[in-house]
Motif scaffolding. Structure first.
Motif, short mmCIF file in Angstrom:
data_model
loop_
_atom_site.label_atom_id
_atom_site.label_comp_id
_atom_site.label_asym_id
_atom_site.label_seq_id
_atom_site.Cartn_x
_atom_site.Cartn_y
_atom_site.Cartn_z
N CYS A 60 47.51 34.11 40.55
CA CYS A 60 48.28 35.34 40.75
C CYS A 60 49.78 35.08 40.71
CB CYS A 60 47.87 35.99 42.07
SG CYS A 60 46.21 36.70 42.05
N ASN A 91 32.21 34.95 41.95
CA ASN A 91 32.99 35.99 42.63
C ASN A 91 34.14 36.50 41.76
OD1 ASN A 91 34.35 33.51 42.75
ND2 ASN A 91 35.34 33.99 44.70
N GLU A 93 35.20 39.45 41.05
CA GLU A 93 35.98 40.55 41.60
C GLU A 93 37.03 40.05 42.58
OE1 GLU A 93 36.15 43.70 40.74
OE2 GLU A 93 34.73 43.24 39.14
N ALA A 94 36.71 38.95 43.30
CA ALA A 94 37.70 38.39 44.23
C ALA A 94 38.94 37.93 43.49
CB ALA A 94 37.08 37.21 45.00
N LEU A 96 39.71 39.31 40.13
CA LEU A 96 40.23 40.39 39.29
C LEU A 96 41.10 41.38 40.06
CD1 LEU A 96 37.15 41.21 37.04
CD2 LEU A 96 39.30 40.17 36.33
N VAL A 97 40.72 41.71 41.28
CA VAL A 97 41.48 42.71 42.03
C VAL A 97 42.92 42.26 42.26
CG1 VAL A 97 41.67 43.96 44.21
CG2 VAL A 97 39.45 43.76 43.09
N PRO A 98 43.16 41.08 42.88
CA PRO A 98 44.56 40.67 43.07
C PRO A 98 45.25 40.28 41.77
CG PRO A 98 43.07 38.94 43.82
CD PRO A 98 42.23 40.14 43.51
N GLN A 100 44.83 41.58 38.69
CA GLN A 100 45.28 42.77 37.96
C GLN A 100 46.46 43.42 38.65
OE1 GLN A 100 41.27 44.25 35.64
NE2 GLN A 100 41.42 44.78 37.80
N GLU A 101 46.48 43.36 39.96
CA GLU A 101 47.62 43.90 40.69
C GLU A 101 48.87 43.07 40.39
OE1 GLU A 101 49.04 44.84 45.29
OE2 GLU A 101 46.99 44.20 44.87
N PRO A 106 45.10 45.79 33.17
CA PRO A 106 43.68 45.42 33.30
C PRO A 106 43.43 44.05 32.68
CG PRO A 106 43.93 47.64 32.40
CD PRO A 106 45.29 47.02 32.37
N THR A 393 33.80 44.57 30.53
CA THR A 393 34.24 45.79 31.21
C THR A 393 33.96 47.02 30.37
OG1 THR A 393 35.99 44.53 32.31
CG2 THR A 393 36.19 46.92 32.32
N ASN A 418 36.83 59.12 39.50
CA ASN A 418 37.55 58.75 38.28
C ASN A 418 37.56 59.93 37.33
OD1 ASN A 418 38.05 57.84 35.58
ND2 ASN A 418 37.65 55.74 36.23
#
Length: 489
Positions: A60, A91, A93-94, A96-98, A100-101, A106, A393, A418
């Motif tokens: 990140c 994991n 998603e653990a 991808l979330v931070p 992508q932020e 995306p 995705t 959405n």
């Protein structure tokens, strides 16, 4: 796209993260900037296959720096893709979330075959159109992609889970390169590549090319040790091995070998030596285009002319439909109707429109398994198929639409927040209902509205009288939307 427009791609590899930016100049992409950081995401997997918090934080931090350079670019001209480490992580998603932020865009996890396709697209753009059958090899941190093709057309593609980082960690965990460890590493790599000799052996191609950091580095070291410039040979790799075996990396004495690349050189060298042995490669030339250039070319093709018939994704969807014996006439009928409905509720989301179009063409693939709950079977087939041009995705978005084309909507409550999903699934469900008789029908007298307050539609009285069964089914559909709380009474 116009001259002067800028495109950017981010390649989240298992060894390094790369950012490339280019400007469109008379139809050609001219590089503006290139950044590379050795994040070594592949080494951040723990014994259970989970990405550690340290590796996620390191990644990140890198992506935040990339985000600074990307600031001001439209979202549509930036594409970020992740490869083997995210494909294998338990994991994702653990991460991808931070991530992508941090990046502000995306991040798509692409399949191995899709990675191979994009690599070949990048490499082929850099090579002459000489009509020779060529082997292209890309050794990444966690996987190796093999492609055989002629000019810009790939005929065989494969992604194997063997790379410079993973092989280094397995055979040289303490950093020591011994003759015995190297022999074992080369033998293991050769055994892996022997599994694909039929598709990628020397009888299938005339010229061999390699791309990405590992092969570029080995080519440079071969030249430094006296081989012909821009060429990798077995003799050259034996010389590299002779230099590194039994010695500390600080004493190898290579002029331009960076410490980060030295850390994974032994594993990458063993992989390539094993490949040469198994596939009977005598010499290989490096090519300095790879995945990120292929992603950029693919992105440019998507943006230049939004024509599904020339989109590789259209070919993939068509092949999937043929494979599962879809009634093409009915699928196209539903697609036409769904897109006519979309025109009434279009919110400018081009990607959502495309997902609706692909879902309509494949909404009945599950019938090849069973007519009962065919939408659920179709969901599974779409989600797990190898489809050139699509990320995991994107396939998941299409699979969701296929699954939601019929039945109750309350189980989709999380998706109904959405706006684009609501519009797309509404259009698909209505199209499936209107076309239920499987005969040609003109667009019905149906006015659809979607707003922040919910969804609604009105049906002309004359049309209802002429098509009473369709009117009944539309009323049932209205009841389904009422249960979600989205229907406007």
């Amino acid at each position: 796209m116009r001259d002067g427009d800028i495109l950017a791609t981010v390649d989240l590899g298992s060894n390094s993260f790369r950012l490339e930016m280019a400007r469109l100049d008379h139809g050609q992409l001219v590089r503006l900037d290139y950044y590379k950081e050795p994040v070594r995401l592949g080494a951040g997997l723990d014994e259970n296959g989970h990405l550690t918090s340290e590796s996620i934080a390191r990644s990140c931090a890198c992506l935040k720096r990339f985000a600074e350079r990307l600031s001001g670019l439209r979202p549509t001209v930036v594409r970020a893709v992740a490869t083997q480490s995210l494909r294998s992580a338990k994991n994702p998603e653990a991460f991808l979330v931070p991530a992508q932020e941090a990046l502000g865009h995306p991040i798509e996890i692409i399949s191995g075959p899709e990675e191979a396709r994009l690599i070949y697209l990048g490499v082929a753009n850099d090579l002459p159109q000489d009509n020779h059958r060529r082997l292209v090899v890309d050794i990444g941190g966690g996987s190796t992609e093999l492609i055989v093709g002629v000019n810009t057309q790939a005929s065989h593609m494969e992604s194997l889970r063997i790379g410079c980082v993973s092989h280094t960690l397995k055979f040289f965990p303490d950093g020591r390169v011994t003759a015995k460890a190297m022999e074992r590493a080369v033998t293991a790599a050769a055994a892996r590549f022997e599994e694909v000799v039929e598709q990628f052996g020397a009888h299938q191609w005339q010229l061999a090319y390699g791309s990405s950091g590992t092969i570029e580095t080995i080519a440079e070291l071969c030249t430094e040790l006296g081989d012909a410039p821009e060429l990798i040979t077995r003799a050259g790799m034996e010389k590299i091995f002779g230099r590194i075996v039994g010695a500390d990396s600080k004493k190898w004495g290579f002029a331009d070998l960076k410490p980060q690349r030295a850390q994974v050189l032994a594993g990458g060298l063993a992989v390539l030596m094993g490949l040469f042995a198994a596939l009977k490669v005598d010499k290989m030339r490096p090519c300095y285009s790879a995945l990120r250039q292929g992603v950029m070319i693919d992105l440019l093709e998507r943006l230049t002319e939004h024509d599904m018939s020339t989109d590789v994704r259209y070919s993939s969807i068509a092949r999937l439909a043929r494979r599962w014996f879809v009634d093409v006439v009915q699928a196209e009928r539903v697609q036409t109707m769904a897109l006519q409905f979309w025109a009434q509720v279009d919110n400018g989301d081009v990607a959502a429109r495309d997902w609706l179009a692909w879902a309509a063409l494949t909404h009945e693939i599950g019938m090849a398994v069973s007519h009962s709950s065919y939408h659920k079977h179709g969901d599974y087939l779409m989600r797990h198929a190898d489809l050139a041009g699509f990320s995991f995705t994107e396939q998941a978005h299409i699979a969701d639409l296929i699954a939601a084309q019929r039945g109750g909507l309350r189980k989709w409550q999380n998706h109904l927040g959405n706006d684009s999903f609501v519009r797309a699934v509404l259009c698909l469900r209505l199209a499936v209902i209107v076309c239920h008789a499987r005969t040609q029908i003109d667009a019905p007298d149906l006015d659809i509205m979607v707003s922040k307050d919910g969804v609604s539609w009105t049906v002309g009285q004359a049309w209802q009288a002429h098509f009473p069964l369709s009117a009944y089914l539309l009323d049932e559909e209205w009841q389904a939307w009422l249960k979600t709380g989205l229907a406007q009474s």
